[in-house]
Write a protein that holds these residues in place. Structure first.
Motif, PDB file in Angstrom:
ATOM      1  N   VAL A  65       0.849  -1.189   0.000  1.00 44.86           N
ATOM      2  CA  VAL A  65       0.000   0.000   0.000  1.00 44.86           C
ATOM      3  C   VAL A  65       0.880   1.233   0.000  1.00 44.86           C
ATOM      4  O   VAL A  65       2.031   1.205   0.459  1.00 44.86           O
ATOM      5  N   SER A  66       0.336   2.344  -0.499  1.00 46.94           N
ATOM      6  CA  SER A  66       1.137   3.552  -0.711  1.00 46.94           C
ATOM      7  C   SER A  66       1.378   4.354   0.559  1.00 46.94           C
ATOM      8  O   SER A  66       2.262   5.216   0.576  1.00 46.94           O
ATOM      9  N   VAL A  67       0.604   4.113   1.618  1.00 45.29           N
ATOM     10  CA  VAL A  67       0.792   4.816   2.891  1.00 45.29           C
ATOM     11  C   VAL A  67       1.488   3.873   3.853  1.00 45.29           C
ATOM     12  O   VAL A  67       0.879   2.910   4.333  1.00 45.29           O
ATOM     13  N   PRO A  68       2.767   4.101   4.160  1.00 43.46           N
ATOM     14  CA  PRO A  68       3.528   3.138   4.955  1.00 43.46           C
ATOM     15  C   PRO A  68       2.913   2.819   6.319  1.00 43.46           C
ATOM     16  O   PRO A  68       3.033   1.684   6.810  1.00 43.46           O
ATOM     17  N   SER A  69       2.227   3.798   6.929  1.00 43.48           N
ATOM     18  CA  SER A  69       1.694   3.593   8.278  1.00 43.48           C
ATOM     19  C   SER A  69       0.368   2.851   8.292  1.00 43.48           C
ATOM     20  O   SER A  69      -0.103   2.443   9.370  1.00 43.48           O
ATOM     21  N   LEU A  70      -0.266   2.673   7.141  1.00 44.96           N
ATOM     22  CA  LEU A  70      -1.612   2.116   7.131  1.00 44.96           C
ATOM     23  C   LEU A  70      -1.703   0.697   7.705  1.00 44.96           C
ATOM     24  O   LEU A  70      -2.583   0.434   8.537  1.00 44.96           O
ATOM     25  N   PRO A  71      -0.861  -0.259   7.293  1.00 48.45           N
ATOM     26  CA  PRO A  71      -1.032  -1.619   7.827  1.00 48.45           C
ATOM     27  C   PRO A  71      -1.046  -1.671   9.353  1.00 48.45           C
ATOM     28  O   PRO A  71      -1.856  -2.400   9.946  1.00 48.45           O
ATOM     29  N   ALA A  72      -0.209  -0.881  10.007  1.00 45.99           N
ATOM     30  CA  ALA A  72      -0.145  -0.902  11.471  1.00 45.99           C
ATOM     31  C   ALA A  72      -1.380  -0.270  12.106  1.00 45.99           C
ATOM     32  O   ALA A  72      -1.665  -0.519  13.291  1.00 45.99           O
ATOM     33  N   GLN A  73      -2.112   0.544  11.363  1.00 46.45           N
ATOM     34  CA  GLN A  73      -3.303   1.190  11.909  1.00 46.45           C
ATOM     35  C   GLN A  73      -4.546   0.317  11.807  1.00 46.45           C
ATOM     36  O   GLN A  73      -5.560   0.608  12.441  1.00 46.45           O
ATOM     37  N   LEU A  74      -4.485  -0.730  11.021  1.00 45.86           N
ATOM     38  CA  LEU A  74      -5.641  -1.590  10.832  1.00 45.86           C
ATOM     39  C   LEU A  74      -5.872  -2.468  12.064  1.00 45.86           C
ATOM     40  O   LEU A  74      -4.930  -2.870  12.749  1.00 45.86           O
ATOM     41  N   ARG A  75      -7.133  -2.770  12.323  1.00 47.88           N
ATOM     42  CA  ARG A  75      -7.508  -3.589  13.463  1.00 47.88           C
ATOM     43  C   ARG A  75      -8.356  -4.768  13.003  1.00 47.88           C
ATOM     44  O   ARG A  75      -8.985  -4.718  11.947  1.00 47.88           O
ATOM     45  N   GLU A  76      -8.379  -5.796  13.806  1.00 48.27           N
ATOM     46  CA  GLU A  76      -9.155  -6.981  13.478  1.00 48.27           C
ATOM     47  C   GLU A  76     -10.603  -6.606  13.152  1.00 48.27           C
ATOM     48  O   GLU A  76     -11.252  -5.863  13.879  1.00 48.27           O
ATOM     49  N   GLY A  77     -11.098  -7.093  12.023  1.00 55.29           N
ATOM     50  CA  GLY A  77     -12.457  -6.816  11.598  1.00 55.29           C
ATOM     51  C   GLY A  77     -12.591  -5.663  10.622  1.00 55.29           C
ATOM     52  O   GLY A  77     -13.647  -5.508   9.991  1.00 55.29           O
TER      53      GLY A  77
END
Length: 475
Positions: free
Chosen positions: A110-122
């Motif tokens: 993904v183009s925003v490096p911080s996005l994966p870490a901001q995602l939560r279950e569900g």
């Protein structure tokens, strides 16, 4: 309502299908009021060529046409993929990463490096305008794991939506700031802000425009669920509003979009804020010579909701029938306006002298069955207030300033005219009436209502209201 003038305005997105002065003149004759430059595509050199052609075309057609520059905003996109595309299989497990690696069937960058870490279950991750869906399962050390719920082909650099997940990035990117400096330098009238999530986004953009010595108005695009949740506050922060139903239809459950559109337009009407309804208005005409019945009904419902303008996107930018689609839109709008009930209660607008005069002018024009309201305006403020009350007759806005005439091409029911500057109110009104007569908007013997401010040239000083018969001595 006076059948001679269309009240709801048409915004046309420019692109290859309407490039060139002759094509743009044809669009203006068909009914284009506002030209949109989509800064997500093209180069500054290409946009400048289009802008210069547009201004030549508008001069040749003797019609003020506003320019709306639409910033790309902080769009989240898929990164580079092996071979340019992957096929996501339903039930497959895939890892989302932001470290710049090239993706494959098991890894989605993904183009925003911080996005994966901001995602939560569900959390839902939506790709390709919501037609591909992932559901987040868990956080890993260097990635986020998700399951494919709705599969299909995903290509490099396609858009990603994560409803309800704050991105933690500003509303303007470095590209947006570069684009903003370019469009302000070339005198656009409106700047649309994409992916707004808080009222401060519009306030910040307005300050940036001022720092560039620009006067463009800020159009806030409602796309994100976070913006819909703060509807009142964000509408208050905007100069103008766009109901951007494309990304909104991905961010929100599809069944909530029509009601959200109606609520948003009602909020704008109550505050006197011009509002544009956008996305897929006549989408089928990108290829076909006629719209679907559902599209025609959608346009009519937008008019009845109270929209100031409707926007065409791919239909005019890349479609096969750009002039025909504008002509078709104009006919549908005129038919819909015969059903529209004039008059809006601006209950949430703080009254002042200008608004009191505007309301009185609207009521007087209705009671006297006047042909039009003639607003002699320096800044456009009086004409905008008149438009907000949705008068039963057209508002002819006469101004000596070209940029003000252009900016008044967007609000409902306003016909902008450029008139010569005069030293006295009587001379100014006489020149404006002559211009309106030459444009075929009024005839000798017509009764009109005139609004102006004394002394001349002052902003926000509207304090004069007069009934005038065209062809008789003024004042």
């Amino acid at each position: 309502m006076n059948p001679r003038v269309r009240r709801v305005k048409i915004v046309c997105t420019l692109g290859p299908a309407c490039a060139g002065e002759d094509s743009l003149r044809a669009l203006i004759r068909a009914g284009m009021d506002v030209a949109r430059i989509n800064l997500s595509h093209g180069s500054h050199a290409g946009h400048l060529r289009m802008l210069r052609d547009l201004r030549r075309a508008a001069r040749a057609e003797s019609k003020p046409v506003a320019v709306l520059a639409d910033l790309q905003g902080p769009r989240v996109r898929v990164g580079d993929l092996v071979g340019g595309a992957i096929d996501l299989m339903p039930g497959a497990i895939i890892r989302l990463v932001g470290d710049g690696r090239v993706g494959d069937a098991s890894t989605l960058p993904v183009s925003v490096p911080s996005l994966p870490a901001q995602l939560r279950e569900g959390d839902r991750v939506l790709l390709v305008d919501g037609t591909r869906t992932l559901r987040v399962l868990r956080q890993l050390k260097d990635a986020t794991e998700a399951i494919v719920e709705i599969g299909g082909v995903v290509r490099s650099h396609q858009g990603i939506n994560v409803p309800g997940c704050p991105l933690g990035i500003g509303a303007t990117t470095p590209k947006d700031l570069d684009d903003l400096a370019f469009v302000i330098r070339h005198g656009v009238d409106y700047v649309a802000l994409s992916f707004v999530s808080a009222p401060g986004d519009a306030i910040d953009l307005r300050e940036k425009i001022r720092e560039l010595s620009g006067r463009a108005r800020v159009v806030v695009k409602f796309e994100l669920a976070a913006a819909v949740a703060q509807m009142d506050e964000i509408v208050d922060s905007a100069d103008d509003v766009m109901v951007a139903r494309g990304d909104m239809g991905v961010e929100l459950p599809i069944e909530e979009v029509p009601a959200t559109q109606k609520r948003l337009i009602a909020r704008c009407n109550a505050r006197g804020k011009p509002v544009i309804t956008a996305t897929q208005m006549l989408q089928s005409m990108t290829e076909q010579p006629v719209p679907t019945r559902a599209e025609a009904t959608d346009v009519v419902n937008s008019v009845l909701d109270g929209t100031d303008a409707v926007m065409l996107s791919g239909e005019t930018a890349v479609g096969r029938h750009p002039v025909r689609v504008v002509e078709t839109m104009a006919r549908i709008l005129c038919a819909a306006e015969r059903l529209f009930v004039a008059g809006v209660n601006l209950g949430q607008h703080a009254p002042d002298a200008t608004d009191a005069v505007a309301q009185a002018a609207v009521e007087l024009a209705r009671d006297l069955d006047a042909r039009a309201i003639l607003a002699l305006t320096e800044t456009g403020g009086t004409a905008r207030r008149l438009s907000a009350h949705r008068p039963s007759v057209p508002v002819i806005a006469a101004t000596p300033r070209q940029e003000i005439a252009r900016s008044l091409a967007l609000p409902w029911g306003i016909i902008p005219l450029v008139s010569l500057r005069r030293r006295t109110t009587g001379a100014l009104a006489s020149a404006a009436i002559d211009a309106a007569r030459a444009a075929g908007l009024v005839d000798d013997g017509d009764r009109i209502v005139v609004t102006a401010g004394l002394p001349l040239g002052g902003a926000g000083s509207t304090n004069l209201l007069k009934v005038q018969t065209v062809g008789q001595p003024i004042f």
